[in-house]
Design an enzyme around this catalytic site. Structure first.
Site, PDB file in Angstrom:
ATOM      1  N   THR A 127     -67.381  33.398  26.789  1.00  0.00           N
ATOM      2  CA  THR A 127     -66.071  32.776  26.967  1.00  0.00           C
ATOM      3  C   THR A 127     -65.747  31.862  25.779  1.00  0.00           C
ATOM      4  O   THR A 127     -66.645  31.344  25.110  1.00  0.00           O
ATOM      5  CB  THR A 127     -66.022  31.967  28.282  1.00  0.00           C
ATOM      6  OG1 THR A 127     -67.056  30.987  28.249  1.00  0.00           O
ATOM      7  CG2 THR A 127     -66.192  32.874  29.489  1.00  0.00           C
ATOM      8  N   HIS A 128     -64.461  31.692  25.566  1.00  0.00           N
ATOM      9  CA  HIS A 128     -63.923  30.818  24.522  1.00  0.00           C
ATOM     10  C   HIS A 128     -64.397  31.226  23.126  1.00  0.00           C
ATOM     11  O   HIS A 128     -64.485  30.391  22.237  1.00  0.00           O
ATOM     12  CB  HIS A 128     -64.264  29.347  24.795  1.00  0.00           C
ATOM     13  CG  HIS A 128     -63.916  28.913  26.178  1.00  0.00           C
ATOM     14  ND1 HIS A 128     -62.616  28.858  26.650  1.00  0.00           N
ATOM     15  CD2 HIS A 128     -64.705  28.547  27.221  1.00  0.00           C
ATOM     16  CE1 HIS A 128     -62.621  28.468  27.907  1.00  0.00           C
ATOM     17  NE2 HIS A 128     -63.874  28.270  28.285  1.00  0.00           N
ATOM     18  N   ARG A 129     -64.748  32.504  22.972  1.00  0.00           N
ATOM     19  CA  ARG A 129     -65.216  33.040  21.688  1.00  0.00           C
ATOM     20  C   ARG A 129     -66.494  32.360  21.199  1.00  0.00           C
ATOM     21  O   ARG A 129     -66.785  32.308  20.013  1.00  0.00           O
ATOM     22  CB  ARG A 129     -64.117  32.992  20.622  1.00  0.00           C
ATOM     23  CG  ARG A 129     -62.873  33.782  21.028  1.00  0.00           C
ATOM     24  CD  ARG A 129     -61.831  33.896  19.957  1.00  0.00           C
ATOM     25  NE  ARG A 129     -62.321  34.537  18.748  1.00  0.00           N
ATOM     26  CZ  ARG A 129     -62.468  35.861  18.573  1.00  0.00           C
ATOM     27  NH1 ARG A 129     -62.194  36.686  19.560  1.00  0.00           N
ATOM     28  NH2 ARG A 129     -62.883  36.336  17.423  1.00  0.00           N
ATOM     29  N   LEU A 130     -67.279  31.839  22.137  1.00  0.00           N
ATOM     30  CA  LEU A 130     -68.567  31.222  21.814  1.00  0.00           C
ATOM     31  C   LEU A 130     -69.656  32.284  21.987  1.00  0.00           C
ATOM     32  O   LEU A 130     -70.592  32.136  22.766  1.00  0.00           O
ATOM     33  CB  LEU A 130     -68.816  30.004  22.712  1.00  0.00           C
ATOM     34  CG  LEU A 130     -67.730  28.924  22.661  1.00  0.00           C
ATOM     35  CD1 LEU A 130     -68.024  27.816  23.658  1.00  0.00           C
ATOM     36  CD2 LEU A 130     -67.598  28.369  21.252  1.00  0.00           C
ATOM     37  N   HIS A 131     -69.515  33.353  21.258  1.00  0.00           N
ATOM     38  CA  HIS A 131     -70.359  34.531  21.419  1.00  0.00           C
ATOM     39  C   HIS A 131     -71.818  34.248  21.071  1.00  0.00           C
ATOM     40  O   HIS A 131     -72.127  33.293  20.360  1.00  0.00           O
ATOM     41  CB  HIS A 131     -69.858  35.675  20.533  1.00  0.00           C
ATOM     42  CG  HIS A 131     -68.394  35.908  20.637  1.00  0.00           C
ATOM     43  ND1 HIS A 131     -67.743  36.087  21.840  1.00  0.00           N
ATOM     44  CD2 HIS A 131     -67.431  35.978  19.680  1.00  0.00           C
ATOM     45  CE1 HIS A 131     -66.460  36.267  21.626  1.00  0.00           C
ATOM     46  NE2 HIS A 131     -66.240  36.198  20.321  1.00  0.00           N
TER      47      HIS A 131
END
Length: 193
Positions: free
Chosen positions: A169-173
């Site tokens: 989520t939130h591009r916190l890959h």
């Protein structure tokens, strides 16, 4: 963290085969000419293990020509339903003739015939011409096994890096990078997303 990227790939690939409705073995293959000009296309994974990742093709195709000039390549698996990617870079070696023969024998007869009829990547005057060549090839091998064409074979990408990417989520890959050591073991670390 796992210290064997092939065991992790095996687990992710098994999940992809269960979750992906179409072609979980599809991978983008990037090659480059000797001058570095890149090209990318989709191919199918036909085998993998600690010795590398295997695909087959017409050796006179654009990808075959690139690999003859520059035996380095990159692969990308994108399993959208799992929100995962695996990126692989490495050296390319040819599979043995026996291995190519064995795989070719498992292909459907129509695919075997197509390998003989197609001048892959070459300009085609018309679809009718290709269909005529296919019909002629079908007649040529009528009643006989179809041997592997001399211009058709396999390639194995022996990885130097394997990256496992998991969407968060939130591009916190999450990105896990494995780098091959000269002794055949692997270094593993994380990358910023």
């Amino acid at each position: 963290m796992a210290d064997d990227p092939f065991a992790l790939f095996d687990a992710w690939y098994a999940e992809a085969k269960a979750a992906e409705t179409n072609d979980p073995d599809a991978m983008a293959l990037a090659t480059a000419k000797a001058n570095g000009a890149p090209s990318v296309r989709m191919v199918l994974l036909k085998g993998f293990g600690p010795d590398g990742f295997v695909f087959y093709t017409n050796e006179t195709s654009v990808k075959g020509q690139h690999l003859a000039e520059n035996p380095e390549a990159a692969l990308l698996f994108h399993w959208k339903s799992l929100r995962r990617q695996v990126r692989i870079e490495g050296h390319v070696v040819r599979v043995s003739a026996d291995e190519a023969d064995a795989y070719f024998a498992t292909r459907g007869r129509d695919s075997q015939l197509g390998a003989w009829a197609s001048d892959q990547s070459r300009p085609l005057e018309s679809r009718a011409l290709f269909e005529r060549r296919y019909d002629e090839t079908k007649q040529r091998f009528d009643g006989h096994p179809v041997p592997r064409p001399p211009h058709w074979g396999g390639y194995r990408i022996v990885p130097t890096t394997i990256e496992f990417w998991q969407d968060r989520t939130h591009r916190l890959h999450e990105r896990r990078m494995f780098r091959a050591r000269e002794d055949g073991s692997w270094d593993e670390g994380l990358l910023y997303p």
